[in-house]
Motif scaffolding. Structure first.
Motif, PDB file in Angstrom:
ATOM      1  N   ALA A 140       0.813  -1.217   0.000  1.00  0.00           N
ATOM      2  CA  ALA A 140       0.000   0.000   0.000  1.00  0.00           C
ATOM      3  C   ALA A 140       0.845   1.265   0.000  1.00  0.00           C
ATOM      4  O   ALA A 140       0.395   2.314  -0.468  1.00  0.00           O
ATOM      5  N   ALA A 141       2.078   1.189   0.490  1.00  0.00           N
ATOM      6  CA  ALA A 141       2.971   2.355   0.516  1.00  0.00           C
ATOM      7  C   ALA A 141       3.742   2.521  -0.786  1.00  0.00           C
ATOM      8  O   ALA A 141       4.506   3.458  -0.936  1.00  0.00           O
ATOM      9  N   GLY A 142       3.544   1.593  -1.734  1.00  0.00           N
ATOM     10  CA  GLY A 142       4.237   1.685  -3.011  1.00  0.00           C
ATOM     11  C   GLY A 142       5.576   0.988  -3.053  1.00  0.00           C
ATOM     12  O   GLY A 142       6.288   1.072  -4.051  1.00  0.00           O
ATOM     13  N   THR A 198       0.147  -9.112  -1.202  1.00  0.00           N
ATOM     14  CA  THR A 198      -0.162  -8.187  -0.117  1.00  0.00           C
ATOM     15  C   THR A 198      -1.667  -8.222   0.114  1.00  0.00           C
ATOM     16  O   THR A 198      -2.440  -8.581  -0.778  1.00  0.00           O
ATOM     17  N   ASN A 199      -2.073  -7.837   1.309  1.00  0.00           N
ATOM     18  CA  ASN A 199      -3.500  -7.833   1.618  1.00  0.00           C
ATOM     19  C   ASN A 199      -4.096  -6.434   1.610  1.00  0.00           C
ATOM     20  O   ASN A 199      -5.238  -6.262   1.983  1.00  0.00           O
ATOM     21  N   GLY A 200      -3.345  -5.428   1.214  1.00  0.00           N
ATOM     22  CA  GLY A 200      -3.859  -4.071   1.139  1.00  0.00           C
ATOM     23  C   GLY A 200      -3.931  -3.365   2.485  1.00  0.00           C
ATOM     24  O   GLY A 200      -4.340  -2.220   2.568  1.00  0.00           O
ATOM     25  N   ARG A 201      -3.554  -4.048   3.559  1.00  0.00           N
ATOM     26  CA  ARG A 201      -3.610  -3.456   4.901  1.00  0.00           C
ATOM     27  C   ARG A 201      -2.239  -3.495   5.566  1.00  0.00           C
ATOM     28  O   ARG A 201      -2.150  -3.518   6.782  1.00  0.00           O
ATOM     29  N   GLY A 202      -1.195  -3.539   4.765  1.00  0.00           N
ATOM     30  CA  GLY A 202       0.153  -3.565   5.320  1.00  0.00           C
ATOM     31  C   GLY A 202       0.706  -4.955   5.529  1.00  0.00           C
ATOM     32  O   GLY A 202       1.824  -5.111   5.985  1.00  0.00           O
ATOM     33  N   ASP A 205     -10.554  -8.556   0.740  1.00  0.00           N
ATOM     34  CA  ASP A 205     -10.703  -8.036   2.097  1.00  0.00           C
ATOM     35  C   ASP A 205      -9.640  -8.561   3.054  1.00  0.00           C
ATOM     36  O   ASP A 205      -9.626  -8.230   4.234  1.00  0.00           O
ATOM     37  N   GLY A 206      -8.738  -9.420   2.548  1.00  0.00           N
ATOM     38  CA  GLY A 206      -7.618  -9.913   3.339  1.00  0.00           C
ATOM     39  C   GLY A 206      -7.969 -10.973   4.352  1.00  0.00           C
ATOM     40  O   GLY A 206      -7.148 -11.302   5.205  1.00  0.00           O
TER      41      GLY A 206
END
Length: 181
Positions: free
Chosen positions: A11-13, A58-62, A146-147
């Motif tokens: 998520a941070a790239g 990645t799960n989109g939540r870090g 949704d991870g």
């Protein structure tokens, strides 16, 4: 790189690259500078050690999930960058308080980039074998949007296994053959 395999963008790239030959996981920022490296360049089975990185998601939540193929497991990692919030203690002195998490205060500075020191090992799941919840050289990895669930394809056992994001075995399907699953 020895053999770059497995690629994910968090998520941070940060771009995470798994290196099969060197059993290392490396993160690069958007400019291509290395910001984190896990694994000691040799195969291992401890936390944040790898033996043939096969796939990353990645799960989109870090969260970052790593299919550690020759250890027959998935490792769950997360990056918790440190935020620094300036706080005034006197009219002429400023102290800083480090903590992890997010804050909406207007005095919050930007998070520091993910570094080797800010990556944490959360858990590992899976084991060698053919029983439910086990794997024999996993070959693919996926996570729901949704991870909440992690999927591992296994080309040796000819099946797909579903785990919760906390590593609990839920179900599997598939069998050897030429038909659907």
């Amino acid at each position: 790189f020895g053999v770059p395999n497995g690629l994910a963008v968090d998520a941070a790239g940060n771009v995470w690259v798994g290196d099969q030959q060197n059993s290392v996981l490396t993160a690069f920022n958007a400019s291509g500078a290395e910001v984190a490296r896990l694994g000691d360049g040799g195969r291992g089975s401890g936390a944040t050690q790898f033996n043939y990185v096969e796939a990353l998601v990645t799960n989109g939540r870090g969260g970052l999930f790593v299919l550690d193929r020759n250890n027959d497991r998935v490792q769950a990692l997360s990056c918790q960058p440190t935020f620094v919030v300036p706080t005034t203690t006197t009219a002429s002195t400023t102290a800083t308080t480090p903590f992890t998490g997010s804050v909406t205060s207007p005095t919050t500075t930007s998070p520091e980039p993910c570094t080797t020191q800010s990556v944490t090992f959360d858990l590992a799941f899976g084991a060698a074998g053919a029983d439910p919840g086990q794997m024999a050289r996993g070959s693919g990895l996926g996570v729901t949007s949704d991870g909440t669930a992690v999927f591992v394809s296994d080309s040796t056992l000819n099946r797909v296994t579903r785990y919760s994001s906390s590593g609990t075995y839920e179900l599997h399907w598939g069998e050897p053959g030429s038909g659907d699953g």
